[in-house]
Design a protein around this motif. Structure first.
Motif: not given
Length: 280
Positions: A36-42, A116-119
């Motif tokens: 959820v947070i990764r999508i928000q960040g992207d 997103p950068v960590a992934v």
């Protein structure tokens, strides 16, 4: 009549309606929250520069309500040992406006746009991260400076209210740069934790923000954006130099918030699910 589902080895037989009720009451797993947070960040990383600047500037203006609320409470309370416990509730006001209003606050971005950068740690993603961080912090500080200037020139407050705001802000002068940096670490960690908690808050978002930011205020931790309004005010009223405002508070607090929010919380949050998520 609705038939119950087949019972598995470890559970009980439930009807489809009961299974739905269980699903609705169950908190999302760490992987779900991470995604959820990764999508928000992207999404944030892809926003146009002008949108980011306007949102971050509004966040700087909005979070300055913390200084005002603390000053107004301070103005009407006696000088007692318990007074800071009450005035610290005023500190939460700006964070409620900014976080629940989905405005661009730099310290929230120490985790949201970092995942997103960590992934996918590519040069492209690092470039997007640097772009957003630069725009967010500059616009946040511009927003707090505007409000501080209006306070210093008594455009929106009385002399008594200004005196109260200066008195509340003067606590920053008690710390040197090294102490400010160290106290910025827990502040960065705590604000980043808000972004991690909110997906599971389910109607309690207001209390999550108040609880966490109250701890920052009572603990005397250093938040770069909220504190920058106080630092600007001390400079503009002659209580401190420009060099102290930038080098004695804003710079060290910024470094501490990044260490706490990205170096500690984001790394730990990603690390706990790194081996469980799949990337392309």
């Amino acid at each position: 009549m609705t038939k119950p589902n087949d019972q598995d080895d470890d559970g009980v037989a439930l009807t489809p309606e009961e299974n739905k009720a269980v699903s609705e009451r169950r908190s999302g797993s760490a992987k779900v929250v991470h995604e959820v947070i990764r999508i928000q960040g992207d999404d944030e990383l892809n926003r146009p520069a002008l949108s980011l600047l306007c949102s971050a500037f509004a966040a700087g203006v909005g979070i300055s309500a913390s200084v005002l609320a603390e000053a107004f409470l301070h103005q009407h309370l006696p000088d007692a040992q318990w007074t800071p416990l009450v005035t610290s509730f005023g500190y939460c006001v700006g964070f409620v406006i900014v976080i629940l209003g989905n405005l661009q606050l730099f310290t929230e971005n120490t985790i949201t746009v970092v995942l997103p950068v960590a992934v996918k740690p590519s040069l492209h993603n690092f470039g997007r991260l640097g772009r957003l961080w630069s725009l967010a912090i500059v616009a946040n500080l511009a927003g707090t400076f505007l409000v501080a200037a209006m306070l210093a020139h008594r455009m929106i407050v009385s002399q008594d209210q200004l005196d109260a705001a200066v008195a509340v802000s003067a606590k920053l002068l008690d710390n040197d740069a090294a102490t400010t940096l160290l106290r910025g670490i827990p502040a960065g960690f705590l604000v980043a934790s808000i972004a991690w908690i909110l997906p599971n808050a389910r109607g309690s978002e207001f209390w999550v923000v108040v609880m966490v930011t109250y701890v920052i205020a009572v603990g005397g931790f250093s938040h770069v954006v909220a504190g920058s309004g106080e630092a600007w005010l001390l400079w503009l009223t002659g209580k401190a130099s420009f060099g102290w405002a930038v080098g004695g508070f804003i710079g060290p607090a910024l470094a501490g918030n990044i260490i706490g929010g990205t170096g500690l919380f984001a790394v730990l949050a990603h690390g706990q699910v790194r081996d469980e998520i799949k990337t392309d």
